[in-house]
Design an enzyme around this catalytic site. Structure first.
Site, PDB file in Angstrom:
ATOM      1  N   ASP A  55       7.526  92.456  15.858  1.00  0.00           N
ATOM      2  CA  ASP A  55       7.466  91.120  15.297  1.00  0.00           C
ATOM      3  C   ASP A  55       8.174  90.190  16.259  1.00  0.00           C
ATOM      4  O   ASP A  55       9.380  90.016  16.173  1.00  0.00           O
ATOM      5  CB  ASP A  55       8.260  91.125  13.978  1.00  0.00           C
ATOM      6  CG  ASP A  55       7.422  90.617  12.830  1.00  0.00           C
ATOM      7  OD1 ASP A  55       6.326  90.104  13.085  1.00  0.00           O
ATOM      8  OD2 ASP A  55       7.872  90.760  11.686  1.00  0.00           O
ATOM      9  N   GLU A 146      -2.776  84.056  12.263  1.00  0.00           N
ATOM     10  CA  GLU A 146      -2.694  83.553  10.891  1.00  0.00           C
ATOM     11  C   GLU A 146      -3.603  82.349  10.662  1.00  0.00           C
ATOM     12  O   GLU A 146      -3.657  81.432  11.469  1.00  0.00           O
ATOM     13  CB  GLU A 146      -1.227  83.162  10.623  1.00  0.00           C
ATOM     14  CG  GLU A 146      -0.935  82.859   9.190  1.00  0.00           C
ATOM     15  CD  GLU A 146       0.309  83.596   8.688  1.00  0.00           C
ATOM     16  OE1 GLU A 146       0.866  84.447   9.409  1.00  0.00           O
ATOM     17  OE2 GLU A 146       0.719  83.294   7.564  1.00  0.00           O
ATOM     18  N   LYS A 182      -4.872  86.926   9.632  1.00  0.00           N
ATOM     19  CA  LYS A 182      -3.823  87.017   8.618  1.00  0.00           C
ATOM     20  C   LYS A 182      -4.029  85.974   7.529  1.00  0.00           C
ATOM     21  O   LYS A 182      -4.227  84.798   7.812  1.00  0.00           O
ATOM     22  CB  LYS A 182      -2.462  86.777   9.273  1.00  0.00           C
ATOM     23  CG  LYS A 182      -1.676  88.052   9.327  1.00  0.00           C
ATOM     24  CD  LYS A 182      -0.212  87.855   9.509  1.00  0.00           C
ATOM     25  CE  LYS A 182       0.185  87.206  10.800  1.00  0.00           C
ATOM     26  NZ  LYS A 182       1.615  87.425  11.046  1.00  0.00           N
ATOM     27  N   THR A 206      -0.864  89.248   4.156  1.00  0.00           N
ATOM     28  CA  THR A 206       0.575  89.190   4.379  1.00  0.00           C
ATOM     29  C   THR A 206       1.281  88.568   3.169  1.00  0.00           C
ATOM     30  O   THR A 206       0.633  88.151   2.217  1.00  0.00           O
ATOM     31  CB  THR A 206       0.864  88.436   5.696  1.00  0.00           C
ATOM     32  OG1 THR A 206       2.274  88.420   5.891  1.00  0.00           O
ATOM     33  CG2 THR A 206       0.343  87.024   5.676  1.00  0.00           C
ATOM     34  N   PHE A 228       6.610  93.354   2.071  1.00  0.00           N
ATOM     35  CA  PHE A 228       7.930  93.007   2.605  1.00  0.00           C
ATOM     36  C   PHE A 228       9.043  93.642   1.773  1.00  0.00           C
ATOM     37  O   PHE A 228       9.626  92.981   0.896  1.00  0.00           O
ATOM     38  CB  PHE A 228       8.087  91.479   2.611  1.00  0.00           C
ATOM     39  CG  PHE A 228       7.251  90.757   3.650  1.00  0.00           C
ATOM     40  CD1 PHE A 228       6.507  91.452   4.594  1.00  0.00           C
ATOM     41  CD2 PHE A 228       7.218  89.376   3.696  1.00  0.00           C
ATOM     42  CE1 PHE A 228       5.749  90.788   5.560  1.00  0.00           C
ATOM     43  CE2 PHE A 228       6.471  88.693   4.655  1.00  0.00           C
ATOM     44  CZ  PHE A 228       5.735  89.399   5.585  1.00  0.00           C
TER      45      PHE A 228
END
Ligand SMILES: *[C@@H]1O[C@H](CO)[C@@H](O)[C@H](O)[C@H]1NC(C)=O
Length: 381
Positions: A55, A146, A182, A206, A228
């Protein structure tokens, strides 16, 4: 010749295909591969079980880790793109200027830009693509890009932006199978994935904080989800006032396990790729920074930021033991494969406090980043 006890702990750079070849080695008593060697760190033994991704929006950082052969994928997000837009480094600056010039060329005439928002949005996407193209050159796997976070509740708006992003990549010679689109884990984002997947555009859902989102994403045929665990833990800690949890009863870890088990039990191909990590036992406990990572070792894929990759590099290889297993976890799943509709989804979602709160927080934070980036881009026009 004696085979190492750590078998199948041979080096298998990007996990799955090569670990199969390592498996056949003991029968023949031949070295598995010329690069066969024992692992020297937890990072290496983890990379054997789980495909790893980094990341980071920094070209230098991604490049450094890609060279170790231990990470496969990379990602961009509004924060990274915004940082690229503002950091002044000549390489990023060139990407920004190209994005601005491109957006002008495509959407403006001599008399100006008739729809300024359209021009700006295109510049934002183009910048993400420019950054993504750079990352594609560094890693062997995929790069996620994204869709505008402000379209999180607009299915068709997201689909159109995704198609345009993929078209820009293809024009630059980057095949769509190197890219993941994304989308935020809203009902609308997940339905955009359903449409895109049918067109052969693979998606990364996500901001996943709840089983409900994961189940809907799998049912929509999404290629990958990123739950997450760290932020789920944050929510539970705040709720309960607890300082920490043992890693194997960390609510973030359990949530990801539940998603993974459901995928495997019902044979959904969706990849479970957690990102966002916190110390389960609390930050004051030494070595707790990688608690959640170790508790999920063996899950399909993981995204790990640089400091935690470094922590894993300094731990011994046997710090990692397989905690997720497709067969065992699939067998332990007790969730029914209840097919969600918009109505049932939204009904359950209304009762999902953690999901609602964390998803909103995530979308709001990325919206702020996107707006910052737009301000920067306006100055460049
Ligand atoms: C999918 O998105 C998540 C969240 O931003 C990211 O951490 C992960 O690396 C992405 N996966 C891939 C394969 O790019």
């Amino acid at each position: 010749m004696r085979f190492p006890l750590l078998f199948p702990a041979f080096l298998a750079i990007s996990s799955r295909p090569s670990s199969i070849s390592a498996f056949s080695a003991p029968h023949t008593h031949q070295p598995a591969h010329s690069s066969t060697r024992l692992f020297t760190s937890a990072l290496e033994s983890l990379a054997d079980l789980t495909t790893l991704s980094i990341d980071s929006g920094s070209i230098d950082t991604v490049s450094k880790y890609a060279k170790t052969g231990l990470i496969t994928d990379a990602t961009t997000n509004p924060l990274f793109v915004s940082q690229a837009g503002s950091n002044g480094d000549a390489r990023y600056e060139a990407m920004v200027m190209e994005a601005v010039a491109y957006a002008k060329r495509v959407t403006c005439s001599q008399d100006g830009c008739p729809v300024p928002d359209e021009t700006l949005n295109l510049a934002v996407d183009r910048l993400a693509v420019n950054l993504g193209k750079e990352l594609v050159g560094l890693v062997n796997g995929r790069v996620s890009t994204e869709v505008d976070i402000r379209l999180s509740y607009d299915t068709m708006g997201s689909v159109e932006r995704a198609r345009s992003i993929i078209a820009m990549y293809e024009e630059m010679g980057v095949s769509k199978d190197r890219i993941l689109i994304k989308l935020a884990g809203t009902w609308e984002g997940i339905q955009a994935a359903r449409i895109l997947e049918k067109e052969g555009i693979q998606c990364n859902i996500t901001l996943v904080f709840s089983f409900l989102q994961a189940a809907a994403a799998a049912q929509a045929g999404a290629y990958l989800i990123s739950p997450f665990p760290g932020r789920i833990l944050d929510w539970h800690k705040k709720q309960t006032g607890k300082e920490g949890y043992p890693p194997d009863s960390d609510p973030g870890v359990l949530a990801v396990k539940r998603m993974y088990s459901y995928f495997r039990k019902y044979n959904y191909k969706t990849i479970c790729m957690p990102a966002s990590w916190r110390p389960s036992r609390g930050a004051s406990v030494e070595g707790s920074d990688v608690d959640e990572i170790l508790a999920l070792a063996g899950v399909d894929e993981m995204t790990i930021p640089e400091p935690l990759l470094d922590s894993l590099s300094s731990l011994p290889p046997d710090a990692v033991t397989k905690q997720c297993d497709a067969v065992a976890d699939g067998a332990s799943c007790t969730d029914p494969d209840f097919k969600l509709t918009e109505e049932s989804y939204k009904k359950y979602w209304g009762a999902d406090d953690c999901g609602q709160e964390k998803l909103k927080e995530g979308i709001d934070a990325f919206t702020v980043e996107t707006e910052k980036l737009i301000k920067i881009l306006i100055e460049k026009f």
